[in-house]
Design a protein around this motif. Structure first.
Motif, PDB file in Angstrom:
ATOM      1  N   VAL A 132     -86.943  -5.905  -5.530  1.00 56.03           N
ATOM      2  CA  VAL A 132     -88.298  -6.005  -4.987  1.00 56.03           C
ATOM      3  C   VAL A 132     -88.262  -6.419  -3.520  1.00 56.03           C
ATOM      4  O   VAL A 132     -88.933  -5.826  -2.666  1.00 56.03           O
ATOM      5  CB  VAL A 132     -89.152  -6.993  -5.813  1.00 56.03           C
ATOM      6  N   PHE A 133     -87.469  -7.422  -3.191  1.00 57.09           N
ATOM      7  CA  PHE A 133     -87.420  -7.902  -1.810  1.00 57.09           C
ATOM      8  C   PHE A 133     -86.746  -6.905  -0.869  1.00 57.09           C
ATOM      9  O   PHE A 133     -87.076  -6.845   0.309  1.00 57.09           O
ATOM     10  CB  PHE A 133     -86.743  -9.270  -1.750  1.00 57.09           C
ATOM     11  N   ASP A 134     -85.805  -6.118  -1.386  1.00 54.62           N
ATOM     12  CA  ASP A 134     -85.148  -5.138  -0.525  1.00 54.62           C
ATOM     13  C   ASP A 134     -86.141  -4.141   0.053  1.00 54.62           C
ATOM     14  O   ASP A 134     -86.009  -3.736   1.218  1.00 54.62           O
ATOM     15  CB  ASP A 134     -84.060  -4.390  -1.301  1.00 54.62           C
ATOM     16  N   ILE A 135     -87.116  -3.726  -0.735  1.00 57.66           N
ATOM     17  CA  ILE A 135     -88.059  -2.725  -0.244  1.00 57.66           C
ATOM     18  C   ILE A 135     -89.314  -3.359   0.343  1.00 57.66           C
ATOM     19  O   ILE A 135     -89.855  -2.892   1.358  1.00 57.66           O
ATOM     20  CB  ILE A 135     -88.421  -1.703  -1.351  1.00 57.66           C
ATOM     21  N   ASN A 136     -89.811  -4.449  -0.232  1.00 51.62           N
ATOM     22  CA  ASN A 136     -91.063  -5.040   0.238  1.00 51.62           C
ATOM     23  C   ASN A 136     -90.894  -5.953   1.447  1.00 51.62           C
ATOM     24  O   ASN A 136     -91.862  -6.230   2.157  1.00 51.62           O
ATOM     25  CB  ASN A 136     -91.732  -5.836  -0.888  1.00 51.62           C
ATOM     26  N   VAL A 137     -89.678  -6.433   1.673  1.00 48.86           N
ATOM     27  CA  VAL A 137     -89.429  -7.370   2.777  1.00 48.86           C
ATOM     28  C   VAL A 137     -88.354  -6.820   3.721  1.00 48.86           C
ATOM     29  O   VAL A 137     -88.612  -6.582   4.900  1.00 48.86           O
ATOM     30  CB  VAL A 137     -89.018  -8.759   2.253  1.00 48.86           C
ATOM     31  N   LYS A 138     -87.164  -6.602   3.186  1.00 51.94           N
ATOM     32  CA  LYS A 138     -86.067  -6.169   4.054  1.00 51.94           C
ATOM     33  C   LYS A 138     -86.375  -4.852   4.740  1.00 51.94           C
ATOM     34  O   LYS A 138     -86.098  -4.685   5.938  1.00 51.94           O
ATOM     35  CB  LYS A 138     -84.769  -6.056   3.255  1.00 51.94           C
ATOM     36  N   ALA A 139     -86.946  -3.893   4.014  1.00 56.73           N
ATOM     37  CA  ALA A 139     -87.230  -2.587   4.608  1.00 56.73           C
ATOM     38  C   ALA A 139     -88.239  -2.690   5.744  1.00 56.73           C
ATOM     39  O   ALA A 139     -88.180  -1.909   6.704  1.00 56.73           O
ATOM     40  CB  ALA A 139     -87.735  -1.619   3.541  1.00 56.73           C
ATOM     41  N   VAL A 140     -89.160  -3.635   5.662  1.00 56.76           N
ATOM     42  CA  VAL A 140     -90.118  -3.838   6.757  1.00 56.76           C
ATOM     43  C   VAL A 140     -89.386  -4.312   8.009  1.00 56.76           C
ATOM     44  O   VAL A 140     -89.606  -3.808   9.121  1.00 56.76           O
ATOM     45  CB  VAL A 140     -91.207  -4.849   6.344  1.00 56.76           C
ATOM     46  N   ILE A 141     -88.493  -5.280   7.832  1.00 55.74           N
ATOM     47  CA  ILE A 141     -87.726  -5.801   8.972  1.00 55.74           C
ATOM     48  C   ILE A 141     -86.823  -4.713   9.552  1.00 55.74           C
ATOM     49  O   ILE A 141     -86.736  -4.548  10.783  1.00 55.74           O
ATOM     50  CB  ILE A 141     -86.900  -7.017   8.531  1.00 55.74           C
ATOM     51  N   LEU A 142     -86.171  -3.940   8.686  1.00 58.50           N
ATOM     52  CA  LEU A 142     -85.284  -2.888   9.167  1.00 58.50           C
ATOM     53  C   LEU A 142     -86.063  -1.804   9.903  1.00 58.50           C
ATOM     54  O   LEU A 142     -85.601  -1.275  10.929  1.00 58.50           O
ATOM     55  CB  LEU A 142     -84.507  -2.281   8.002  1.00 58.50           C
ATOM     56  N   GLY A 143     -87.244  -1.464   9.393  1.00 58.82           N
ATOM     57  CA  GLY A 143     -88.071  -0.481  10.081  1.00 58.82           C
ATOM     58  C   GLY A 143     -88.486  -0.957  11.456  1.00 58.82           C
ATOM     59  O   GLY A 143     -88.457  -0.195  12.436  1.00 58.82           O
ATOM     60  N   ALA A 144     -88.847  -2.230  11.547  1.00 60.82           N
ATOM     61  CA  ALA A 144     -89.226  -2.793  12.845  1.00 60.82           C
ATOM     62  C   ALA A 144     -88.053  -2.783  13.808  1.00 60.82           C
ATOM     63  O   ALA A 144     -88.196  -2.442  14.992  1.00 60.82           O
ATOM     64  CB  ALA A 144     -89.754  -4.212  12.654  1.00 60.82           C
ATOM     65  N   LYS A 145     -86.878  -3.137  13.316  1.00 61.53           N
ATOM     66  CA  LYS A 145     -85.685  -3.163  14.159  1.00 61.53           C
ATOM     67  C   LYS A 145     -85.356  -1.771  14.684  1.00 61.53           C
ATOM     68  O   LYS A 145     -85.058  -1.589  15.869  1.00 61.53           O
ATOM     69  CB  LYS A 145     -84.511  -3.721  13.354  1.00 61.53           C
ATOM     70  N   ALA A 146     -85.416  -0.785  13.803  1.00 62.55           N
ATOM     71  CA  ALA A 146     -85.062   0.578  14.187  1.00 62.55           C
ATOM     72  C   ALA A 146     -86.090   1.194  15.129  1.00 62.55           C
ATOM     73  O   ALA A 146     -85.734   1.944  16.038  1.00 62.55           O
ATOM     74  CB  ALA A 146     -84.915   1.442  12.935  1.00 62.55           C
ATOM     75  N   ALA A 147     -87.357   0.890  14.911  1.00 66.86           N
ATOM     76  CA  ALA A 147     -88.418   1.533  15.689  1.00 66.86           C
ATOM     77  C   ALA A 147     -88.686   0.852  17.015  1.00 66.86           C
ATOM     78  O   ALA A 147     -89.297   1.457  17.910  1.00 66.86           O
ATOM     79  CB  ALA A 147     -89.711   1.558  14.864  1.00 66.86           C
ATOM     80  N   LEU A 148     -88.257  -0.392  17.174  1.00 70.15           N
ATOM     81  CA  LEU A 148     -88.680  -1.189  18.324  1.00 70.15           C
ATOM     82  C   LEU A 148     -88.420  -0.531  19.681  1.00 70.15           C
ATOM     83  O   LEU A 148     -89.324  -0.503  20.528  1.00 70.15           O
ATOM     84  CB  LEU A 148     -88.042  -2.582  18.261  1.00 70.15           C
ATOM     85  N   PRO A 149     -87.234  -0.009  19.957  1.00 68.89           N
ATOM     86  CA  PRO A 149     -87.032   0.583  21.294  1.00 68.89           C
ATOM     87  C   PRO A 149     -88.031   1.692  21.617  1.00 68.89           C
ATOM     88  O   PRO A 149     -88.587   1.734  22.728  1.00 68.89           O
ATOM     89  CB  PRO A 149     -85.596   1.116  21.224  1.00 68.89           C
ATOM     90  N   GLU A 150     -88.281   2.581  20.652  1.00 67.17           N
ATOM     91  CA  GLU A 150     -89.225   3.671  20.912  1.00 67.17           C
ATOM     92  C   GLU A 150     -90.662   3.175  21.000  1.00 67.17           C
ATOM     93  O   GLU A 150     -91.453   3.683  21.810  1.00 67.17           O
ATOM     94  CB  GLU A 150     -89.107   4.747  19.833  1.00 67.17           C
TER      95      GLU A 150
END
Length: 285
Positions: free
Chosen positions: A112-130
């Motif tokens: 549950v935490f991998d998708i509801n929490v970790k994936a949000v952080i990873l998406g933010a990290k990946a998208a931030l430069p753009e």
């Protein structure tokens, strides 16, 4: 012209439910949209429905490389990235801690935490430069469970509270370059994947189950001030508002609650206006 004319958005978990409704609305508002999901068949239907306005990618938001690939895909397909919607999510079938087998607790938590929490952080990290490059928007799909108990089990409630903390902290960290906001839907007529720690389908995959029982309409209507069990489309205007440069430019760290009024439930009555129309306009009005 729509509120998102000329914008490029990436939506995770966009194949069904609220994610699919956001895709449809963003396209209607003039955006070009990259949609990621783990279900290739759902993505194929989106391409069929929206044609060149969308590009799709089978992707698992739990991994940083998958998020980086999705961002690169958006830039390659449409030249930039203005909006990232971290929408992919997982439920828990309202499973209470006492009912989770000892040997399954850690697995249920991780899934549950991998998708509801970790994936949000990873998406933010990946998208931030753009997003910094375009001075864009990062948006999270939260839930009434980010604020109140009993909208799920302990894993879901805890994960959605954690995701609210992400919105608040990243709103601070990313200012003034990226606006970070969220939408918190209430009970909605959709289904959601649950951890395989709680069971699997015939193919051995995590099952998808309705987030409410078969009598959901009457039950959700009974406990909501607006007497409403929402459709996914009911929430999409909020996602447009927080994404729009012209309509939401001063919003960051904001959560729009689209939950049929759960925050104004009374102690004596769910809603105070059940007889309001009759009191004002008379019997039979």
């Amino acid at each position: 012209m729509g509120w998102l004319e000329g914008e490029v958005a990436l939506i995770t978990g966009g194949g069904s439910g609220i994610g699919r409704a956001i895709v449809d609305r963003y396209v209607h508002e003039g955006a070009r949209v990259v949609v990621t999901d783990v279900d290739a068949e759902l993505l194929a239907q989106i391409r069929k429905d929206h044609g060149e306005a969308v590009s799709t990618l089978v992707s698992d938001a739990r991994y940083i490389e998958a998020n980086k690939e999705a961002v690169a895909h958006a830039v390659a397909a449409f030249g930039k990235l203005d909006i990232f919607v971290a929408n992919a999510g997982m439920g828990d079938m309202f499973t209470e801690l006492v009912d989770i087998a000892d040997e399954k607790v850690a697995d249920a938590y991780t899934q549950v935490f991998d998708i509801n929490v970790k994936a949000v952080i990873l998406g933010a990290k990946a998208a931030l430069p753009e997003l910094v490059r375009t001075k864009g928007a990062f948006i999270v799909t939260l839930s009434n469970s980010s604020f109140y108990p009993d909208g799920g089990g302990v894993m879901y409630i805890a994960s959605k509270h954690a995701a609210l903390g992400i919105v608040r902290q990243l709103g601070h960290e990313f200012a003034p370059w990226v606006r970070v906001n969220a939408v918190a839907p209430g009970g909605t007529k959709t289904n959601i994947r649950i951890p395989d720690a709680y069971g699997k389908d015939e193919e051995g995959n995590a099952i998808r189950a309705h987030s409410h029982p078969s009598n959901a309409d009457s039950e959700v209507e009974r406990v909501t001030p607006l007497r409403r069990h929402s459709d996914p489309e009911d929430h999409t205007a909020a996602f447009v508002l927080v994404a729009s440069r012209t309509q939401g430019p001063a919003m960051t760290g904001t959560v729009i609650k689209s939950d049929a009024g759960l925050g104004v439930r009374g102690l004596r009555r769910v809603r105070g206006g059940d007889d309001l129309r009759t009191r004002l306009l008379g019997p039979g009005a």
